[in-house]
Design a protein around this motif. Structure first.
Motif, PDB file in Angstrom:
ATOM      1  N   ALA A 101       1.128  -0.941  -0.304  1.00  0.00           N
ATOM      2  CA  ALA A 101       0.160   0.068  -0.107  1.00  0.00           C
ATOM      3  C   ALA A 101       0.502   1.378   0.176  1.00  0.00           C
ATOM      4  O   ALA A 101       0.335   1.888  -1.364  1.00  0.00           O
ATOM      5  CB  ALA A 101      -1.600   0.105   1.194  1.00  0.00           C
ATOM      6  N   ASN A 102       1.973   0.901   0.814  1.00  0.00           N
ATOM      7  CA  ASN A 102       2.901   2.843   0.975  1.00  0.00           C
ATOM      8  C   ASN A 102       3.592   2.829  -0.450  1.00  0.00           C
ATOM      9  O   ASN A 102       3.549   3.419  -0.948  1.00  0.00           O
ATOM     10  CB  ASN A 102       4.368   2.232   1.411  1.00  0.00           C
ATOM     11  CG  ASN A 102       4.795   3.646   2.016  1.00  0.00           C
ATOM     12  OD1 ASN A 102       4.551   3.898   1.946  1.00  0.00           O
ATOM     13  ND2 ASN A 102       5.886   2.972   2.671  1.00  0.00           N
ATOM     14  N   GLN A 103       3.472   1.352  -1.153  1.00  0.00           N
ATOM     15  CA  GLN A 103       4.286   1.771  -2.477  1.00  0.00           C
ATOM     16  C   GLN A 103       3.316   2.066  -3.505  1.00  0.00           C
ATOM     17  O   GLN A 103       3.668   3.089  -4.490  1.00  0.00           O
ATOM     18  CB  GLN A 103       4.521   0.192  -3.218  1.00  0.00           C
ATOM     19  CG  GLN A 103       6.619  -0.012  -2.259  1.00  0.00           C
ATOM     20  CD  GLN A 103       6.526  -1.470  -2.835  1.00  0.00           C
ATOM     21  OE1 GLN A 103       6.150  -2.108  -3.572  1.00  0.00           O
ATOM     22  NE2 GLN A 103       7.966  -2.143  -2.458  1.00  0.00           N
ATOM     23  N   ALA A 104       2.595   1.619  -3.293  1.00  0.00           N
ATOM     24  CA  ALA A 104       1.169   2.455  -3.986  1.00  0.00           C
ATOM     25  C   ALA A 104       0.725   3.862  -3.891  1.00  0.00           C
ATOM     26  O   ALA A 104       0.991   4.727  -4.914  1.00  0.00           O
ATOM     27  CB  ALA A 104       0.016   1.659  -4.818  1.00  0.00           C
ATOM     28  N   LEU A 105       1.087   3.654  -3.158  1.00  0.00           N
ATOM     29  CA  LEU A 105       1.021   5.518  -2.533  1.00  0.00           C
ATOM     30  C   LEU A 105       1.271   6.404  -3.326  1.00  0.00           C
ATOM     31  O   LEU A 105       1.522   8.150  -3.675  1.00  0.00           O
ATOM     32  CB  LEU A 105       0.473   5.799  -0.797  1.00  0.00           C
ATOM     33  CG  LEU A 105      -0.529   5.068  -0.061  1.00  0.00           C
ATOM     34  CD1 LEU A 105      -0.228   5.508   1.210  1.00  0.00           C
ATOM     35  CD2 LEU A 105      -1.701   6.049  -0.822  1.00  0.00           C
ATOM     36  N   GLY A 106       2.931   5.878  -2.848  1.00  0.00           N
ATOM     37  CA  GLY A 106       4.345   6.649  -3.410  1.00  0.00           C
ATOM     38  C   GLY A 106       3.917   6.503  -5.314  1.00  0.00           C
ATOM     39  O   GLY A 106       4.263   7.730  -5.525  1.00  0.00           O
ATOM     40  N   ALA A 107       3.083   5.474  -6.019  1.00  0.00           N
ATOM     41  CA  ALA A 107       3.699   5.649  -7.322  1.00  0.00           C
ATOM     42  C   ALA A 107       2.238   6.585  -7.636  1.00  0.00           C
ATOM     43  O   ALA A 107       2.337   7.557  -8.972  1.00  0.00           O
ATOM     44  CB  ALA A 107       3.395   4.823  -7.591  1.00  0.00           C
ATOM     45  N   ILE A 108       0.938   6.524  -7.277  1.00  0.00           N
ATOM     46  CA  ILE A 108       0.077   8.234  -6.801  1.00  0.00           C
ATOM     47  C   ILE A 108       0.482   9.219  -6.659  1.00  0.00           C
ATOM     48  O   ILE A 108       0.393  10.489  -7.662  1.00  0.00           O
ATOM     49  CB  ILE A 108      -1.080   7.677  -6.214  1.00  0.00           C
ATOM     50  CG1 ILE A 108      -2.144   6.605  -6.706  1.00  0.00           C
ATOM     51  CG2 ILE A 108      -2.129   8.508  -6.667  1.00  0.00           C
ATOM     52  CD1 ILE A 108      -2.915   5.305  -5.118  1.00  0.00           C
ATOM     53  N   GLN A 109       1.226   9.557  -6.030  1.00  0.00           N
ATOM     54  CA  GLN A 109       2.154  10.617  -5.542  1.00  0.00           C
ATOM     55  C   GLN A 109       3.330  10.645  -6.639  1.00  0.00           C
ATOM     56  O   GLN A 109       2.981  12.293  -7.323  1.00  0.00           O
ATOM     57  CB  GLN A 109       3.424  10.553  -4.290  1.00  0.00           C
ATOM     58  CG  GLN A 109       2.067  10.876  -3.136  1.00  0.00           C
ATOM     59  CD  GLN A 109       3.262  10.503  -2.003  1.00  0.00           C
ATOM     60  OE1 GLN A 109       4.083  10.345  -1.692  1.00  0.00           O
ATOM     61  NE2 GLN A 109       2.374  11.594  -0.844  1.00  0.00           N
ATOM     62  N   GLY A 110       3.515  10.454  -7.090  1.00  0.00           N
ATOM     63  CA  GLY A 110       4.490  10.199  -8.090  1.00  0.00           C
ATOM     64  C   GLY A 110       4.351  11.177  -9.333  1.00  0.00           C
ATOM     65  O   GLY A 110       4.444  11.576 -10.323  1.00  0.00           O
ATOM     66  N   VAL A 111       2.788  10.231 -10.041  1.00  0.00           N
ATOM     67  CA  VAL A 111       1.778  10.105 -11.310  1.00  0.00           C
ATOM     68  C   VAL A 111       0.853  12.004 -11.049  1.00  0.00           C
ATOM     69  O   VAL A 111       0.374  12.280 -11.884  1.00  0.00           O
ATOM     70  CB  VAL A 111       0.084   9.219 -10.830  1.00  0.00           C
ATOM     71  CG1 VAL A 111      -0.516  10.664 -12.130  1.00  0.00           C
ATOM     72  CG2 VAL A 111       0.857   8.296 -11.879  1.00  0.00           C
ATOM     73  N   ILE A 112       0.436  12.241  -9.530  1.00  0.00           N
ATOM     74  CA  ILE A 112       0.207  13.321  -9.097  1.00  0.00           C
ATOM     75  C   ILE A 112       1.162  14.417  -9.524  1.00  0.00           C
ATOM     76  O   ILE A 112       0.861  15.936 -10.177  1.00  0.00           O
ATOM     77  CB  ILE A 112       0.086  13.294  -8.148  1.00  0.00           C
ATOM     78  CG1 ILE A 112      -1.307  12.485  -7.555  1.00  0.00           C
ATOM     79  CG2 ILE A 112      -0.695  14.990  -7.227  1.00  0.00           C
ATOM     80  CD1 ILE A 112      -2.144  12.873  -6.315  1.00  0.00           C
TER      81      ILE A 112
END
Length: 142
Positions: A101-112
């Motif tokens: 979940a932490n990695q997924a949130l990091g990826a979402i932050q990267g896209v944003i």
């Protein structure tokens, strides 16, 4: 010494007071005297609506108390079930889910951040700070 036998109306009033226990509290508080209550009871009778406020626990109140007890028992059963479920959890598996979940949130932050455009320096600082900080979701065995 021989006891005097009370009048039947006094005995009936005593039975009435047993059925309406809140009258005792009224007398203790000084709101009424026993004489005043007896006179009102004698004039109006025990069935008058003014006495409803002094009646003991009714069937509705008793059922309400039963409902509270059943609610509390269901809450305690729920807590027991929850604690039992927590005992049976695999901590390593939970840690893996949290890391994913932490990695997924990091990826979402990267896209944003890629859509924001002008703040690459701030993003790099955030990434560096994240890499320097230890993972807050790490569980270790003692």
């Amino acid at each position: 010494m021989a006891q005097k036998k009370a009048r039947p109306s006094v005995e009936k009033f005593k039975e009435f007071v047993k059925k309406h226990p809140k009258l005792r509290q009224e007398v203790k508080n000084g709101n009424h005297t026993w004489q005043d209550l007896f006179e009102e009871w004698y004039m109006f009778g025990g069935d008058h609506e003014q006495w409803e406020a002094y009646r003991g626990e009714t069937a509705e109140e008793a059922s309400g108390n039963e409902k509270e007890k059943s609610d509390q028992s269901s809450k305690s059963e729920l807590m027991t079930l929850l604690l039992h479920s927590v005992k049976n959890m695999d901590i390593n598996q939970i840690q893996q889910y949290i890391a994913n979940a932490n990695q997924a949130l990091g990826a979402i932050q990267g896209v944003i951040s890629s859509f924001q455009g002008e703040q690459p320096k701030v993003e790099e600082q955030v990434v560096q700070e994240q890499q320097q900080r230890p993972n807050p979701f790490v569980f270790r065995k003692d």
